[in-house]
Enzyme design. Structure first.
Site, PDB file in Angstrom:
ATOM      1  N   ASP A 232     -63.042-116.772  -7.973  1.00  0.00           N
ATOM      2  CA  ASP A 232     -64.167-116.270  -8.777  1.00  0.00           C
ATOM      3  C   ASP A 232     -63.730-115.457  -9.998  1.00  0.00           C
ATOM      4  OD1 ASP A 232     -63.312-113.794  -7.878  1.00  0.00           O
ATOM      5  OD2 ASP A 232     -64.927-113.539  -6.429  1.00  0.00           O
TER       6      ASP A 232
ATOM      7  N   TYR B   5     -55.060-110.522 -13.728  1.00  0.00           N
ATOM      8  CA  TYR B   5     -53.982-110.403 -12.738  1.00  0.00           C
ATOM      9  C   TYR B   5     -52.589-110.500 -13.368  1.00  0.00           C
ATOM     10  CZ  TYR B   5     -57.072-110.335  -8.687  1.00  0.00           C
ATOM     11  OH  TYR B   5     -57.992-109.964  -7.742  1.00  0.00           O
TER      12      TYR B   5
END
Ligand code: NAD
Ligand code: G6P
Ligand code: MN
Length: 436
Positions: A171, A258
């Protein structure tokens, strides 16, 4: 249209209410007769069962049956869709994934760095077992998998069950798009985004806005340089503003947040509290709250009991299921075997790229060749992840050590070995035996 049976594997997850809320809102595209919660933890599953039943009652969905079970045959027989979101070892082990590397001055994170690798070695076995149950009891069902760490799981499943009806989805891309659109004044429904990379390791190269009739990437990059981002869930503010920081250093693309763990591990280690990590925040927050809500329902407390923050997580997976069911040919970022989607990256890498979903499954788009900076980063990460999966299948300590050493959050083989050896002890109940 035939009403569907949906099984949520990892039914006790605190993400379940958001998924069910999206299912309820999606009844016109994904009509459902039955929701089954499957979980190995009876207490968590029972709590979630109470919550979901309560949600359905409150919203007038008495026509949908809810069941909860720890029995795979009951859970999967005749199911049409399996939404998978298990956490092998629970938050207790997530805490170790985060804290052990930090002790050595390395990034400790759920899916990135050595924490992610530890979680990977722990998750492959139970995930393969889960896929095996579905093969046995519902071979025609689609598995939509959110279980992390996604690339490692996907690589392992691909090896053992080639051609499986399973879609791996994260997601984060939709989360990034949603946040950018809301902060910078756009309507995401008009966006056609182009992104490539590995899971939690990729870049946006283009965002075409259908109503504005142009690629808005240049203006988004400009806004990211100067305009701070505020998230609805404030605990994500840092991650999104790290996207801004990365754009300030590398201004050509929008990176997945990330990537901060690979580009700036030093910043993360300085920022992190080695005694209180994200796992603790979740245990003291979302997890405790969910348990309290179930208790209130059990004790028939009156008034507004449910208090969840849903975000886009549930909507995204329900959208994919609906696209399969109705042959919608809708575009999503999905985690797939490369097979030329990124033409100058090895064909057997597991990548995250735009793909269209319809009745026959996933059709990834073919992108242009990528530049050396991203390619080099991705190649090292792909190799490290493949070595880790080799370690699992071959019970090989040497391959695990190679994987840990190659991980780009790790500065040298000495510390790679130290963390690996401590992780072996911490994961005794979960990891395969690694032979020297
Ligand atoms: P959680 O621990 O709250 O819930 C997971 C549930 O899975 C628990 O109730 C646990 O008992 C159950 N479980 C564990 N092993 C199982 C097994 N073998 N069979 C059946 N059930 C099992 O975890 P969470 O924070 O809700 O996250 C769930 C998973 O979803 C994690 O893997 C997480 O990383 C992942 N996740 C992924 C995304 C994504 O974008 N890909 C987003 C959110 C969460
Ligand atoms: C995002 C990522 C997931 C990750 C989750 C962690 O949604 O895409 O892969 O599992 O964040 O969120 P949490 O709130 O559990 O730290
Ligand atoms: Mn993710």
């Amino acid at each position: 249209m035939k009403k569907q049976i949906i099984t949520v594997a990892g039914g006790g997850s605190t993400y379940t209410p958001g998924i069910i809320q999206a299912v309820l809102h999606g009844q016109n595209r994904l009509p459902v007769s039955e929701i089954r919660l499957y979980d190995i933890d009876a207490t968590r599953n029972e709590n979630m069962y109470l919550i979901i039943q309560y949600m359905l009652e409150q919203q007038g969905f008495s026509n949908i049956q809810v069941k909860q079970t720890a029995n795979p045959e009951e859970a999967f027989t005749n199911a049409d869709f399996i939404f998978s979101q298990i956490r092998v070892g629970g938050l207790t082990m997530r805490e170790k994934d985060e804290k052990i590397p930090l002790k050595y001055g390395l990034v400790g994170q759920e899916t990135c760095g050595l924490g992610g690798f530890a979680y990977g070695l722990r998750s492959i076995g139970p995930l393969l077992e889960l896929v095996g149950f579905v093969q046995k009891y519902a071979p025609e069902a689609w598995i939509l998998n959110y279980t992390n760490p996604e690339t490692i799981i996907s690589e392992a499943v691909r090896r053992q069950y080639p051609g499986i009806r399973m879609i791996n989805v994260c997601d984060m891309t939709i989360g990034i798009e949603d946040t950018l659109a809301k902060n910078y004044g756009y309507d995401r429904d008009n966006w056609i985004a182009t992104y490539y990379g590995l899971n939690h390791f990729g870049w946006y190269t283009k965002i075409y806005d259908k109503s504005l009739k142009r690629d808005i990437m240049p203006e988004l990059l400009e806004k990211l340089q100067t305009q701070e981002i505020k998230e609805e869930d404030p605990s994500w503010n840092r991650a999104f503003n790290m996207i801004r920081f990365m754009v300030q250093q590398f201004p050509d693309n929008i990176p997945n947040n990330y990537l901060e763990y690979y580009f700036y591990p030093d910043m993360y280690v300085n920022y992190a509290d080695p005694n209180y990590t994200r796992a603790n925040t979740i245990m003291d927050g979302r997890e405790r709250k969910t348990h309290e809500m179930a208790e209130k329902i059990r004790n028939k407390v009156e008034g507004d009991i449910l208090d969840f923050y849903f975000g886009v997580h549930g909507v995204y997976i329900v959208d994919i299921a609906a696209a399969l069911l109705n042959d919608e040919k809708k575009r999503f970022m999905l985690i797939v075997e490369n097979k030329g989607a990124i033409p100058n990256l090895r064909a057997d890498a597991v990548v995250e790229v735009p793909a269209y979903v319809g009745a026959t499954g996933v059709e990834a788009i073919r992108l242009s060749a990528i530049g050396d900076f991203h390619k080099g980063l991705m190649e090292a990460q792909v190799a490290a992840e493949k070595l880790l999966v080799d370690a699992y299948f071959e019970n090989s300590y040497q391959k695990a050590l190679q994987a840990f050493t190659l991980n780009q959050t790790v500065p040298n083989a000495t510390v790679a070995k130290q963390v690996l050896d401590e992780m072996i002890k911490a994961n005794e109940a979960y990891w395969p035996e690694l032979n020297k």
